[in-house]
Write a protein that holds these residues in place. Structure first.
Motif, PDB file in Angstrom:
ATOM      1  N   SER A   1      17.081  18.725   3.232  1.00  0.00           N
ATOM      2  CA  SER A   1      17.330  18.284   1.642  1.00  0.00           C
ATOM      3  C   SER A   1      17.414  19.700   1.053  1.00  0.00           C
TER       4      SER A   1
ATOM      5  N   SER B   1      19.076  14.584  -5.016  1.00  0.00           N
ATOM      6  CA  SER B   1      18.473  14.529  -6.274  1.00  0.00           C
ATOM      7  C   SER B   1      16.916  14.347  -6.218  1.00  0.00           C
ATOM      8  N   LEU B   2      16.232  14.577  -7.221  1.00  0.00           N
ATOM      9  CA  LEU B   2      15.021  14.606  -7.299  1.00  0.00           C
ATOM     10  C   LEU B   2      14.174  13.055  -7.052  1.00  0.00           C
TER      11      LEU B   2
ATOM     12  N   ASP C   1      21.504  20.904 -10.836  1.00  0.00           N
ATOM     13  CA  ASP C   1      21.132  20.903 -11.871  1.00  0.00           C
ATOM     14  C   ASP C   1      19.457  20.565 -12.100  1.00  0.00           C
ATOM     15  N   VAL C   2      18.719  20.838 -11.038  1.00  0.00           N
ATOM     16  CA  VAL C   2      17.334  20.799 -11.067  1.00  0.00           C
ATOM     17  C   VAL C   2      16.557  22.182 -11.841  1.00  0.00           C
TER      18      VAL C   2
ATOM     19  N   ALA D   1      19.624  19.904  -6.034  1.00  0.00           N
ATOM     20  CA  ALA D   1      20.763  20.013  -6.609  1.00  0.00           C
ATOM     21  C   ALA D   1      20.920  21.088  -7.944  1.00  0.00           C
TER      22      ALA D   1
ATOM     23  N   GLU E   1      15.935  11.140  -5.140  1.00  0.00           N
ATOM     24  CA  GLU E   1      15.910  10.934  -3.531  1.00  0.00           C
ATOM     25  C   GLU E   1      14.924  11.395  -2.508  1.00  0.00           C
TER      26      GLU E   1
ATOM     27  N   GLN F   1      12.748  18.559 -13.159  1.00  0.00           N
ATOM     28  CA  GLN F   1      13.755  17.730 -13.831  1.00  0.00           C
ATOM     29  C   GLN F   1      15.227  17.802 -13.168  1.00  0.00           C
ATOM     30  N   ASP F   2      15.996  16.860 -13.098  1.00  0.00           N
ATOM     31  CA  ASP F   2      17.146  16.739 -13.067  1.00  0.00           C
ATOM     32  C   ASP F   2      17.799  15.749 -13.953  1.00  0.00           C
ATOM     33  N   ALA F   3      19.074  15.284 -13.820  1.00  0.00           N
ATOM     34  CA  ALA F   3      19.768  14.459 -14.841  1.00  0.00           C
ATOM     35  C   ALA F   3      19.089  13.086 -14.964  1.00  0.00           C
ATOM     36  N   THR F   4      18.440  12.668 -13.770  1.00  0.00           N
ATOM     37  CA  THR F   4      17.828  11.079 -13.989  1.00  0.00           C
ATOM     38  C   THR F   4      16.428  11.245 -13.437  1.00  0.00           C
ATOM     39  N   HIS F   5      15.814  12.193 -13.130  1.00  0.00           N
ATOM     40  CA  HIS F   5      14.434  12.109 -12.733  1.00  0.00           C
ATOM     41  C   HIS F   5      13.441  13.088 -13.160  1.00  0.00           C
TER      42      HIS F   5
END
Length: 247
Positions: A64, A20-21, A69-70, A67, A23, A123-127
């Motif tokens: 890396s 994820s972004l 969803d980015v 994901a 991470e 962006q992704d789901a949380t960051h």
């Protein structure tokens, strides 16, 4: 040319980990604006491109990969995502290709539009990652100064070119003269004052057709850097002039 930005280093046996972004928030985000006006291949891939690139994993860590969803935008327009991960470039199976995003811009459109900020958002789901470069959206050019024209240069004469926008000071400006059909370019001595560069055509320059190339790097002004450890990078512009060297 700065617009490519592919880093390859050792990783853990070619292993790839989807991250994820958040991470990857401890990494550096590197930006590069390429503005290359090449008369031979004016539409070359990456010649007018803005790229943001994550630093790759440290030795021994998995490579890396973005994901699914980015998303990434450049001033609200979608960017092309390159997820990254393990790579066998150069025949090595233990290298990492960095995760990045790029945007190919229209230099003619930028030339008509006013200078403005570049705003990049991932962006992704949380960051959310946000980069703002002050006044970086501008079509850069070298403008011929003084008497005469840029396509006809006399041996022994001094000529000047001005970097635009005039609010920027690049440097150092490098100047190369390449004879048509010649084997090697000639680096000309350049005198720079701010964004103005002056060159003198050497007395021994062959009287023939040449390509005159001026190029320089410029450090961007980072106004905002959110969601990563740091933001770093630069702007590069080069421009070709087809010239005839005459007595």
């Amino acid at each position: 040319m700065v617009g490519t930005l592919v880093s390859l280093i050792g990783c853990s046996g070619g292993e790839t980990k989807v991250m994820s972004l958040a991470e990857m928030s401890d990494r550096t985000l590197t930006y590069a604006l390429a503005d290359v006006d090449d008369v031979v291949t004016p539409d070359a891939q990456g010649a007018h491109r803005f790229t943001v690139s994550y630093s790759v994993s440290k030795d021994g860590a998995p490579c890396s990969r973005f994901a699914d969803d980015v998303t990434a935008t450049f001033n609200g327009e979608p960017m092309t995502l390159v997820p990254g991960g393990a790579s066998d470039v150069g025949g090595r199976a233990d290298t990492c290709e960095n995760s990045r995003a790029f945007f190919n811009y229209d230099p003619a459109a930028w030339g008509r539009e006013p200078v403005g900020d570049i705003i990049v958002q991932l962006q992704d789901a949380t960051h959310t990652v946000r980069l703002v470069l002050q006044g970086a959206k501008a079509k850069r050019q070298f403008t011929f100064q003084g008497e005469g024209t840029a396509d006809r240069l006399r041996v022994g004469q001094t000529y000047a070119f001005l970097w635009e926008p005039a609010t920027e000071v690049p440097g150092p400006i490098e100047v190369v003269l390449f004879r048509e059909g010649g084997r090697a370019p000639t680096n000309l001595t350049a005198t720079q004052e701010g964004g103005k560069v002056s060159i003198t055509v050497p007395p021994n320059t062959p009287q023939a057709n040449h390509t005159l190339t001026l190029g320089a790097d410029l450090a961007g002004v980072v106004r905002e850097c959110v969601g990563v450890a740091s933001c770093d990078g630069g702007i590069f512009h080069s421009q070709d002039f087809l010239v005839s060297v005459v007595p």
